[in-house]
Design a protein around this motif. Structure first.
Motif, PDB file in Angstrom:
ATOM      1  N   TYR A   1       5.443  14.328 -24.893  1.00  5.39           N
ATOM      2  CA  TYR A   1       5.344  13.876 -23.361  1.00  5.39           C
ATOM      3  C   TYR A   1       3.885  13.754 -22.838  1.00  5.39           C
ATOM      4  CZ  TYR A   1       5.138  15.366 -18.632  1.00  5.39           C
ATOM      5  OH  TYR A   1       4.812  15.642 -17.245  1.00  5.39           O
ATOM      6  N   LEU A   2       3.254  14.578 -23.205  1.00  4.56           N
ATOM      7  CA  LEU A   2       1.667  14.921 -22.547  1.00  4.56           C
ATOM      8  C   LEU A   2       0.960  13.632 -23.057  1.00  4.56           C
ATOM      9  CD1 LEU A   2       1.271  18.702 -22.666  1.00  4.56           C
ATOM     10  CD2 LEU A   2       1.452  17.278 -20.775  1.00  4.56           C
TER      11      LEU A   2
ATOM     12  N   SER B   1      -1.826  14.138  -7.835  1.00  5.34           N
ATOM     13  CA  SER B   1      -2.476  13.297  -8.885  1.00  5.34           C
ATOM     14  C   SER B   1      -1.448  12.664  -9.972  1.00  5.34           C
ATOM     15  CB  SER B   1      -3.495  14.262  -9.405  1.00  5.34           C
ATOM     16  OG  SER B   1      -4.298  14.882  -8.527  1.00  5.34           O
TER      17      SER B   1
ATOM     18  N   ASP C   1      -4.724   7.744 -18.450  1.00  8.67           N
ATOM     19  CA  ASP C   1      -5.764   6.656 -18.879  1.00  8.67           C
ATOM     20  C   ASP C   1      -6.871   7.453 -19.639  1.00  8.67           C
ATOM     21  OD1 ASP C   1      -6.326   4.165 -19.592  1.00  8.67           O
ATOM     22  OD2 ASP C   1      -7.407   3.697 -17.732  1.00  8.67           O
TER      23      ASP C   1
ATOM     24  N   VAL D   1      -0.651   7.396 -17.916  1.00  8.96           N
ATOM     25  CA  VAL D   1      -0.796   8.009 -16.294  1.00  8.96           C
ATOM     26  C   VAL D   1      -2.296   8.081 -16.235  1.00  8.96           C
ATOM     27  CG1 VAL D   1      -0.367   9.731 -14.487  1.00  8.96           C
ATOM     28  CG2 VAL D   1       1.425   8.736 -15.948  1.00  8.96           C
TER      29      VAL D   1
ATOM     30  N   LEU E   1     -13.867   7.918 -13.750  1.00  7.50           N
ATOM     31  CA  LEU E   1     -13.202   9.237 -14.099  1.00  7.50           C
ATOM     32  C   LEU E   1     -13.834   9.608 -15.194  1.00  7.50           C
ATOM     33  CD1 LEU E   1      -9.737   9.171 -12.629  1.00  7.50           C
ATOM     34  CD2 LEU E   1     -11.629  10.623 -11.815  1.00  7.50           C
TER      35      LEU E   1
ATOM     36  N   ASN F   1      -8.765  18.104 -16.098  1.00  6.64           N
ATOM     37  CA  ASN F   1      -9.054  18.282 -14.920  1.00  6.64           C
ATOM     38  C   ASN F   1      -7.842  17.556 -13.820  1.00  6.64           C
ATOM     39  OD1 ASN F   1     -11.312  20.052 -14.036  1.00  6.64           O
ATOM     40  ND2 ASN F   1     -12.377  18.403 -15.439  1.00  6.64           N
ATOM     41  N   SER F   2      -6.967  16.954 -14.561  1.00  2.00           N
ATOM     42  CA  SER F   2      -5.887  16.309 -14.057  1.00  2.00           C
ATOM     43  C   SER F   2      -4.818  17.288 -13.674  1.00  2.00           C
ATOM     44  CB  SER F   2      -5.383  15.266 -14.924  1.00  2.00           C
ATOM     45  OG  SER F   2      -4.470  15.988 -16.167  1.00  2.00           O
ATOM     46  N   SER F   3      -4.174  16.871 -12.678  1.00  3.57           N
ATOM     47  CA  SER F   3      -2.839  17.941 -12.298  1.00  3.57           C
ATOM     48  C   SER F   3      -1.925  17.979 -13.360  1.00  3.57           C
ATOM     49  CB  SER F   3      -2.222  17.197 -11.172  1.00  3.57           C
ATOM     50  OG  SER F   3      -1.758  15.781 -11.426  1.00  3.57           O
ATOM     51  N   TYR F   4      -2.084  17.000 -14.409  1.00  5.54           N
ATOM     52  CA  TYR F   4      -1.061  17.658 -15.434  1.00  5.54           C
ATOM     53  C   TYR F   4      -1.649  18.747 -16.560  1.00  5.54           C
ATOM     54  CZ  TYR F   4       1.508  13.368 -14.249  1.00  5.54           C
ATOM     55  OH  TYR F   4       2.323  12.543 -13.657  1.00  5.54           O
TER      56      TYR F   4
ATOM     57  N   ASN G   1       0.487  18.492  -6.597  1.00  5.62           N
ATOM     58  CA  ASN G   1      -0.731  18.193  -6.564  1.00  5.62           C
ATOM     59  C   ASN G   1      -1.431  17.064  -6.103  1.00  5.62           C
ATOM     60  OD1 ASN G   1      -1.109  21.017  -7.395  1.00  5.62           O
ATOM     61  ND2 ASN G   1      -1.348  20.532  -9.463  1.00  5.62           N
TER      62      ASN G   1
ATOM     63  N   ARG H   1     -17.947  10.280 -16.029  1.00  7.55           N
ATOM     64  CA  ARG H   1     -18.517  11.452 -15.335  1.00  7.55           C
ATOM     65  C   ARG H   1     -18.950  12.724 -16.177  1.00  7.55           C
ATOM     66  NH1 ARG H   1     -14.325  13.437 -11.050  1.00  7.55           N
ATOM     67  NH2 ARG H   1     -12.611  13.923 -12.368  1.00  7.55           N
ATOM     68  N   TRP H   2     -18.122  12.662 -17.285  1.00  6.60           N
ATOM     69  CA  TRP H   2     -18.098  13.799 -18.157  1.00  6.60           C
ATOM     70  C   TRP H   2     -18.956  13.468 -19.491  1.00  6.60           C
ATOM     71  CZ3 TRP H   2     -17.291  17.695 -15.353  1.00  6.60           C
ATOM     72  CH2 TRP H   2     -16.120  17.799 -14.405  1.00  6.60           C
TER      73      TRP H   2
ATOM     74  N   ASP I   1     -10.894   4.495 -13.193  1.00  9.34           N
ATOM     75  CA  ASP I   1     -10.394   5.165 -14.231  1.00  9.34           C
ATOM     76  C   ASP I   1     -11.657   5.325 -15.345  1.00  9.34           C
ATOM     77  OD1 ASP I   1      -8.031   5.690 -13.257  1.00  9.34           O
ATOM     78  OD2 ASP I   1      -7.199   3.943 -14.471  1.00  9.34           O
TER      79      ASP I   1
ATOM     80  N   ALA J   1       2.679  18.096 -10.902  1.00  9.94           N
ATOM     81  CA  ALA J   1       1.634  16.921 -10.848  1.00  9.94           C
ATOM     82  C   ALA J   1       2.063  16.245  -9.349  1.00  9.94           C
ATOM     83  CB  ALA J   1       1.954  15.967 -12.048  1.00  9.94           C
TER      84      ALA J   1
ATOM     85  N   ASP K   1      -9.034  13.804  -8.802  1.00  7.19           N
ATOM     86  CA  ASP K   1      -9.037  12.692  -9.481  1.00  7.19           C
ATOM     87  C   ASP K   1      -8.503  11.437  -8.216  1.00  7.19           C
ATOM     88  OD1 ASP K   1      -9.745  13.978 -11.668  1.00  7.19           O
ATOM     89  OD2 ASP K   1      -8.016  13.274 -12.735  1.00  7.19           O
TER      90      ASP K   1
ATOM     91  N   VAL L   1       8.816  19.833 -19.295  1.00  6.78           N
ATOM     92  CA  VAL L   1       8.441  18.445 -18.659  1.00  6.78           C
ATOM     93  C   VAL L   1       8.829  18.462 -17.105  1.00  6.78           C
ATOM     94  CG1 VAL L   1       9.210  16.071 -18.910  1.00  6.78           C
ATOM     95  CG2 VAL L   1       8.793  17.237 -20.883  1.00  6.78           C
TER      96      VAL L   1
ATOM     97  N   SER M   1       5.806  20.309 -15.317  1.00 11.53           N
ATOM     98  CA  SER M   1       5.038  19.282 -15.343  1.00 11.53           C
ATOM     99  C   SER M   1       4.861  18.517 -14.155  1.00 11.53           C
ATOM    100  CB  SER M   1       4.669  18.750 -16.608  1.00 11.53           C
ATOM    101  OG  SER M   1       3.624  18.164 -16.738  1.00 11.53           O
TER     102      SER M   1
ATOM    103  N   THR N   1     -11.461  14.868 -18.274  1.00 18.58           N
ATOM    104  CA  THR N   1     -10.467  14.123 -17.160  1.00 18.58           C
ATOM    105  C   THR N   1      -9.033  14.576 -17.497  1.00 18.58           C
ATOM    106  OG1 THR N   1     -11.767  12.042 -17.216  1.00 18.58           O
ATOM    107  CG2 THR N   1      -9.705  11.781 -16.596  1.00 18.58           C
TER     108      THR N   1
END
Lengths: 140, 238
Positions: free
Chosen positions: A96-97, B38, A106, A104, B176, A46-49, B36, B179-180, B173, B33, B157, B26, B29, A43
């Motif tokens: 931050y990540l 998401s 989760d 965000v 999400l 594959n997220s936009s982050y 994109n 599924r993996w 959530d 985000a 997502d 940051v 990023s 997850t």
């Protein structure tokens, strides 16, 4: 802790970081599945982050750990300063990540947490090394 | 004193450079985000007006839709990225659901395949994970209705969260993350094995027959209800 010990410890930690980020990048590029005990690795990946400026975060991490490895192996003021600047910025970006994962996305990625631990230790070692040089305890 | 000044100067330079570098990363990023789509989504945008579900009130169990005691079973083999499968889902499925499944005459089983590419895999894993909560059909249909270009990264997502958010009983959530789960792999392998055993070489493909009995392949001549209804009627008449 001697300068030499700090550099060796930093090199070992940076090598671990190189191994982890190489693995993450390999899985991402080959479309495989991550080994993940926390259940959230895919997850997060594959997220936009997972990308910054079009580059996978794993690639940025790999670059950072390679720089830290080179800085750990090198001597001199530039190596110490570069080591500290990159390690501290990696620590901040990693923090931050981690917040993004918790708040965000989760989902928690164990590999990201592992690199956070590494960057935290590397930042601490880099500051120790910086202090050692400034106080004249290290002889190049 | 000079050594102390040097040390403070070095520390200030290092921390300044580190903070600047981290701020750039940051910032990049957060911008990426947001572009994109998401990133953090405003609450109002994340909660679209729910539409009546095609499957409301119909029993779902794993990959199956409809009563387990329905006399006839239809098996669908599909890749969620396959455009013809999406067309069948839009044009034929609602009629089958309303006239046969809802009436207790038909049970439909979904065997998902993922041969088109990475988005197929992501979509199928999402569907199977939803199936564990007995909502596979809601998610598969939602994905078909929102199908994007092949392997363009359309199974985002955000899309999954929007689809799952409209299904009572599904936690977006959790879906999400689920599924993996590695334990989904055997389910994907079972569907692939079933498709191989049925001789499926393209999608959508179908089998029809008595529930619990021998199923036969059906070659549909069109993707509207008329393409499959005769085979269902024939099985009901037996």
């Amino acid at each position: 802790m001697s300068e030499r010990s700090v550099r060796i410890a930093s090199a070992v930690l940076a090598s671990l970081g190189v191994a982890i980020t190489t693995y993450l990048l390999y899985v991402r590029e080959t479309g495989g599945s991550l080994v993940c005990s926390t259940g959230g690795c895919e997850t997060v990946q594959n997220s936009s982050y997972a990308e910054v400026l079009g580059l996978p975060v794993a690639a940025l991490g790999l670059t950072g750990f390679l720089v830290l490895l080179a800085a750990a192996l090198a001597r001199g003021d530039w190596a110490r300063l570069t080591n500290a600047a990159v390690a501290v910025s990696a620590f901040i970006f990693g923090a931050y990540l981690l917040v993004v994962q918790i708040v965000v996305i989760d989902a928690i990625c164990q590999w990201c947490v592992a690199t956070d631990v590494l960057t935290t230790a590397l930042a601490a070692l880099a500051l120790v090394r910086l202090g050692q040089a400034s106080s004249g305890r290290w002889m190049p | 004193m000079s050594a102390l000044r040097d040390r403070r100067l070095q520390l200030a330079v290092v921390l300044g450079a580190a903070a600047a570098l981290a701020a750039v990363l940051v910032g990049a990023s957060l911008i990426g985000a947001r572009e994109n789509g998401s990133g953090p989504v405003p609450a109002a945008a994340a909660a679209p007006e729910p539409e009546p579900s095609l499957f409301a009130g119909i029993e779902q169990s794993g990959v199956a839709l409809g009563s387990p005691t329905a006399p006839v079973t239809l098996v669908e083999y599909a890749d969620v990225q396959c455009p013809y499968c999406a067309q069948w889902s839009r044009d034929a499925l609602p009629t089958l659901v309303d006239e046969y499944v809802r009436a207790g005459k038909l049970r439909i089983v979904f065997h998902g395949l993922a041969f088109i590419g990475p988005d197929s895999n992501t979509a199928l894993r999402t569907a199977v994970a939803a199936g564990r909560e007995n909502h596979l059909w809601d998610v598969v249909h939602g994905l078909f209705l929102n199908q994007g270009s092949e392997n363009a990264g359309w199974v985002t997502d955000t899309l999954v969260q929007e689809i799952a958010g409209g299904v009572p009983g599904l936690e977006p959530d959790q879906l999400l993350a689920a599924r993996w789960d590695k334990t989904i792999d055997p389910e994907l392998e079972r569907s692939a094995a079933a498709a191989k055993a049925a001789g499926v070489q393209g999608t959508p493909a179908f089998q029809v027959g008595p529930t619990g009995g021998r199923l036969e392949r059906v070659q549909v001549v069109s993707l509207d209800p008329e393409g499959i209804v005769p085979a269902i009627e024939a099985a009901l008449a037996r």
